[in-house]
Design a protein around this motif. Structure first.
Motif, short mmCIF file in Angstrom:
data_model
loop_
_atom_site.label_atom_id
_atom_site.label_comp_id
_atom_site.label_asym_id
_atom_site.label_seq_id
_atom_site.Cartn_x
_atom_site.Cartn_y
_atom_site.Cartn_z
N UNK B 321 -41.13 -27.38 16.22
CA UNK B 321 -40.52 -27.14 14.91
C UNK B 321 -39.02 -27.00 15.00
N UNK B 322 -38.58 -26.56 16.16
CA UNK B 322 -37.14 -26.43 16.38
C UNK B 322 -36.45 -27.80 16.43
N UNK B 323 -37.25 -28.83 16.76
CA UNK B 323 -36.64 -30.15 16.90
C UNK B 323 -36.39 -30.83 15.55
N UNK B 324 -36.94 -30.25 14.49
CA UNK B 324 -36.76 -30.89 13.18
C UNK B 324 -35.29 -30.82 12.77
N UNK B 325 -34.78 -31.88 12.16
CA UNK B 325 -33.37 -31.87 11.77
C UNK B 325 -33.11 -30.82 10.69
N UNK B 326 -31.92 -30.29 10.70
CA UNK B 326 -31.56 -29.37 9.62
C UNK B 326 -31.24 -30.19 8.37
N UNK B 327 -31.27 -29.50 7.22
CA UNK B 327 -31.12 -30.20 5.94
C UNK B 327 -29.87 -29.69 5.22
N UNK B 328 -29.14 -30.63 4.59
CA UNK B 328 -27.96 -30.25 3.80
C UNK B 328 -28.41 -30.10 2.35
N UNK B 329 -28.28 -28.86 1.86
CA UNK B 329 -28.80 -28.58 0.51
C UNK B 329 -27.66 -28.21 -0.43
N UNK B 330 -27.63 -28.90 -1.56
CA UNK B 330 -26.66 -28.57 -2.60
C UNK B 330 -27.35 -28.59 -3.96
N UNK B 331 -26.62 -28.22 -5.02
CA UNK B 331 -27.21 -28.20 -6.36
C UNK B 331 -26.25 -28.84 -7.36
#
Lengths: 560, 437
Positions: B321-331
């Motif tokens: 699960x650590x290998x999953x890419x991080x996500x850029x979140x905006x609104x």
């Protein structure tokens, strides 16, 4: 019939029944009014399952785009955005057609039979070739005497024919707004019937059919086309009509005065001849009775008799005026040969004869006298058809502006003599070969009994809802979907229904340009005013009027 | 009007917060109910201050007509999945499809727009020979796992559809997915969650681990991670767009960043998080109040897959699960009367403002709903309509009844009838009273 050549245009949807179904249509592959088919299977009476071709007519088409939200339209409008610049979908219109099932045919037999088993959902819908549609219509019509009238509205290549036998015997009504194509239709039918030498009598108020006289030599060399002007000839049998005419056209009479008029008609004998002369005779006689206080009319005072005399004078004056007006109209068309209408009682063959078209030009006559003329004429002709030794062949009477002759009871124009006569002729016409074609722009103002006797209808553009309702009320075959289409029909486009075609068909009527009367202007009054120049006499009058006006103004000047 | 009053008024007129208030009124204590307005106001004011301090609020420009005439040359792709919700005793029919709506406004009619059915699966999850999940070692065939299996299949289908567009070297200017660009995978880490069949994986990701498709490699976590890594490598920007946010990842991460910098204390951080949890405050609620129409919040990089939950703890997936890419979140807040939409991407945006303005413009085409119209279009396209679900239910019902009748056993037939007439207790079958006949 090569069904393999037919193009597939859609798929039958969801639930079906034996009278209608819906299908999803490929873009631009068919139109409202088109004839389409779908292959299906039905159980035979022997218990087998047999393949059949089901035929239907597209009665309505609805288009929707489920991917286009209403909100988006609001934004496009407010911001003045062109939808083609945006990511909104523009090519996903879904077309759903409603089909009225006409029936089914078996392989190699084009006779339509009523469907008694629903069509298969998800079946393919095909677009039959024009030749096959035409073949089906002709085969289904099964007519010995088909008349060509135009083409299927949705497919120019499919020629439409109607059954002449039903047309001339079972009566037809032609309704539509002014300028919608009624007269074009009538001329088309007349053209075809003339070629079949079928006798016709046209009651023409506006002179719409005078073109037939002008083009007779060229187009109908084997036919006789006669143009008559009315002659108010009456006989003693027509007492009731004469009484009504005098009663309605003259001053209003009190009961004793009416009694006197009635007795007068009884006493003054007249074999047959001009109505005007008869009225003049009545005036003379009435005056005599009034002046010598005749013993025959003990209970009536001379003053009452004089009132009747004056009233008769009034009637005579009106009739003369109408004759004069008609005469002036005829004079405008000096190239045409008008004949006085022969006496239908004694010389009916001069009016109705094989291959002859008789046009009675009624322009200038008010409703009541016109109605009286028509009533006497039709009554006599009908009698000749009823006799064992028929003196005239079967014929078709064409009644233009029919609401003038057969008004509805609600119109409060009771006692028009033509109503009873036409009602009788239309009810018994089938037996005696006296078919009637009624033409009107106001079907709601027509006598309901007469209108409902017409077994076939041809309806053109009609916006008035009252008239639309009357049309569907009087017709057994015109559907609600058909009536919805009426306001949107263009000139010359009509819906034919009833016994002349078997099922209702939207048709583009063939326009016979050569049958237009050249002498009737084109109603282009604006141009007429633009090109207007006073006549010499009017110019002189205006010039002198100015001089005279100067004299008057000087005369009235105040002295200093 | 001062800022506090302004925020309070916004809360009162705000529908989603009101809904939340009603939820609280039902479940929370009277104290929580009473304090709801004041607490929400205070949290909103604090977050607003932090957002302004970090310069995270930005104004977007929208010039309807001009925007579209300048951007009509761009090609956009919108992706969404649809799942059949039918369920029937004795069978688990599954129909899934993903659709793509590809549009280039200024292209000629026939090339202007395409609707593609990108991935389709029709089958029965109870059928051991189905082509999607490998049931050789499936211990969990209860009903609740069915929904999980359906969700897993939908998520993977959507991701794979985007991968397919990348592999086909499609020339898009933008690609948008209806939903998160990276789903939370935790629910699929439970023991016994079935692996995909070899056939399914080979069809979904033809390039993936060609030689050693063992059970582990075919598990949802591996396949999904592979798909996400491919998406990350895309040459065109890809965004996942979420209509409403039911959690508060942005606020929590924002506070966490400030705590890490030392701007806020550990204690304040913890207390605020507890308050947010207690009052069920989400990103949507707060940003709806803070942002004005046409404003956006610049993205934060957030880790979506958090290890340490009881279900994953100690499992083989914890490290993965650590290998999953991080996500850029905006609104982005599209209009004054709806909650802001969440924008997710796996890579940082190269032209953030331009991309956000494009999203704003596509959403302004639904001026009231405030969601990119292209996703609305593809949602309708991919959705499995009721009539299809009904048809599959009818098919299974007929099949079951036919089998029962063939057995000629009265008990089997009556059991089949009972199974099929699920609504025995419907109001129509209730005993009648009085003189009713």
């Amino acid at each position: 019939m090569n069904t393999k050549k037919w193009k597939s245009i859609g798929t039958v949807l969801g639930e079906t029944n034996i009278s209608e179904f819906y299908f999803s249509l490929k873009n631009y592959k068919a139109k409202k009014g088109d004839i389409i088919t779908t292959e299906s299977k039905i159980p035979s009476s022997e218990g087998n399952v047999i393949p059949v071709t089901v035929w239907g007519k597209i009665s309505s088409i609805e288009s929707s785009n489920v991917f286009f939200p209403t909100e988006a339209a609001q934004e496009l409008t407010n911001e003045n955005i062109d939808i083609r610049d945006t990511i909104l979908p523009t090519t996903r219109d879904e077309l759903i057609c409603k089909v009225i099932i006409l029936g089914f045919t078996l392989k190699d037999n084009l006779k339509l039979m009523p469907l008694n088993y629903p069509v298969r959902p998800a079946a393919t819908v095909s677009y039959p070739s024009s030749e096959d549609v035409e073949a089906l219509l002709i085969s289904d019509l099964d007519s010995e005497h088909p008349l060509f009238i135009g083409s299927l509205l949705a497919r120019d290549a499919v020629k439409i024919k109607i059954d002449a036998d039903n047309l001339v015997s079972r009566h037809v009504s032609i309704f539509g707004m002014s300028g919608s194509g009624k007269t074009v239709m009538v001329r088309r039918i007349m053209d075809e019937l003339l070629k079949k030498k079928y006798p016709m009598l046209v009651l023409d108020i506006h002179g719409d059919y005078l073109g037939f006289i002008q083009k007779q030599k060229k187009l109908y060399p084997n036919n006789e086309v006669k143009l008559f002007y009315p002659n108010l000839s009456v006989s003693s049998d027509d007492k009731e009509i004469i009484y009504t005419l005098i009663d309605k056209l003259g001053n209003s009479l009190t009961d004793p005065q009416k009694d006197f008029l009635s007795s007068l008609l009884e006493k003054v004998k007249y074999e047959s001849g001009s109505l005007l002369k008869y009225i003049e005779l009545l005036v003379r006689k009435a005056r005599e009775y009034a002046s010598d206080s005749s013993k025959s009319f003990k209970n009536i005072r001379p003053a009452s008799m004089y009132v009747v005399v004056r009233s008769l004078g009034q009637v005579a004056k009106k009739l003369k005026n109408m004759e004069q007006t008609n005469f002036r109209h005829r004079q405008k068309m000096s190239k045409l040969k008008f004949e006085e209408l022969p006496d239908a009682a004694t010389e009916p063959e001069k009016i109705i004869n094989k291959g002859q078209l008789s046009i009675l030009y009624l322009k200038g006559y008010e409703n009541l006298p016109a109605s009286a003329i028509v009533s006497i004429l039709l009554e006599n002709l009908f009698k000749h058809r009823q006799e064992v030794e028929e003196e005239i062949p079967p014929f078709l009477t064409i009644i233009e502006e029919a609401h003038n002759f057969i008004p509805s009871r609600s119109e409060d124009k009771d006692n028009l003599p033509s109503v009873d006569t036409i009602r009788k002729v239309i009810t018994e016409g089938r037996k005696f070969g006296t078919g009637i074609m009624i033409i009107s722009q106001r079907p709601s103002r027509l006598d309901e009994t007469i209108a409902s006797q017409c077994n076939s209808q041809i309806v053109f553009r009609m916006v008035n809802q009252k008239d639309q309702r009357a049309t569907t009320r009087d017709s057994e075959t015109l559907s609600v979907d058909d009536s919805k289409q009426l306001p949107n029909l263009a000139n010359g486009q009509g819906i034919i229904s009833g016994q002349v075609v078997n099922f209702s068909l939207p048709v583009q009527i063939k326009f016979d340009a050569e049958l237009i009367n050249d002498d009737i202007g084109n109603e282009n009054f604006i141009s007429a005013v633009e090109n207007w120049d006073d006549k010499e006499s009017v110019k002189q009058r205006k010039k002198f009027a100015k001089d005279f006006s100067n004299i008057t103004s000087i005369d009235r000047r105040r002295p200093n | 009007m001062n800022n506090e009053t302004d925020i309070k008024n916004k809360i009162k007129s705000n529908s989603s917060l009101f809904t939340n208030f009603v939820k609280n009124a039902v479940s929370a204590s009277p104290k929580v109910q009473n304090n709801f307005l004041d607490v929400s106001t205070q949290v909103a004011l604090t977050i607003q201050k932090i957002l302004e301090d970090a310069d995270l609020i930005t104004n977007l420009e929208y010039k309807g007509k001009d925007f579209w005439s300048e951007n009509k040359c761009k090609t956009s792709c919108f992706v969404d999945g649809g799942v059949d919700k039918t369920s029937i005793i004795s069978s688990a029919p599954l129909s899934i499809r993903t659709g793509s709506y590809i549009v280039k406004p200024d292209a000629a009619d026939k090339n202007r727009e395409f609707f593609e059915e990108s991935m389709v699966f029709l089958g029965d999850l109870y059928d051991p020979k189905n082509e999607l999940y490998d049931f050789a070692e499936d211990d969990f065939d209860e009903d609740q796992m069915l929904n999980k299996k359906k969700d897993g299949a939908r998520i993977i289908f959507e991701a794979v559809t985007i991968v397919k567009h990348i592999l086909l070297n499609r020339k898009f200017d933008y690609c948008f997915l209806h939903g998160p660009i990276e789903a939370t995978v935790m629910p699929f880490t439970v023991m016994g969650f079935p692996t995909f069949t070899k056939f399914a994986v080979e069809n979904m990701l033809p390039f993936y681990n060609k030689n050693k498709l063992n059970a582990e490699a075919r598990h949802f976590i591996h396949v999904y991670l592979e798909a996400l890594n491919s998406i990350k490598k895309s040459k065109f920007p890809i965004y996942g767009i979420v209509e409403t946010s039911n959690s508060a990842p942005y606020i929590k991460n924002l506070l966490f960043n400030y705590k890490s910098k030392g701007t806020i204390s550990e204690k304040d951080f913890k207390n605020t998080l507890a308050t947010i949890k207690k009052y069920k405050i989400t990103d949507s609620h707060l940003l709806e109040i803070i942002l004005k129409s046409g404003q956006a919040i610049k993205p934060l990089e957030i880790k979506k897959q958090i290890k340490g939950f009881s279900v994953t703890s100690g499992s083989a997936w914890e490290d993965k699960m650590d290998s999953f890419p991080s996500v850029h979140i905006g609104y982005i807040k599209i209009n004054d009367h709806s909650a802001p939409i969440r924008i997710e991407s796996l890579n940082p945006s190269k032209n953030l403002i331009k991309d956000y303005e494009y999203i704003l413009a596509t959403a302004r085409l639904l001026p009231n709903y405030g969601f990119p119209v292209g996703l609305n279009v593809v949602d309708k396209f991919a959705k499995i309509p009721n009539w299809m679900s009904k048809a599959s239910r009818k098919y299974y019902a007929t099949h079951l009844l036919k089998q029962a009748i063939r057995s000629k056993d009265q008990n089997t037939i009556s059991l089949a009838v009972k199974i099929l007439s699920k609504k025995v207790r419907s109001w129509r079958n209730r005993p009648l009273g009085g003189l009713a006949r």
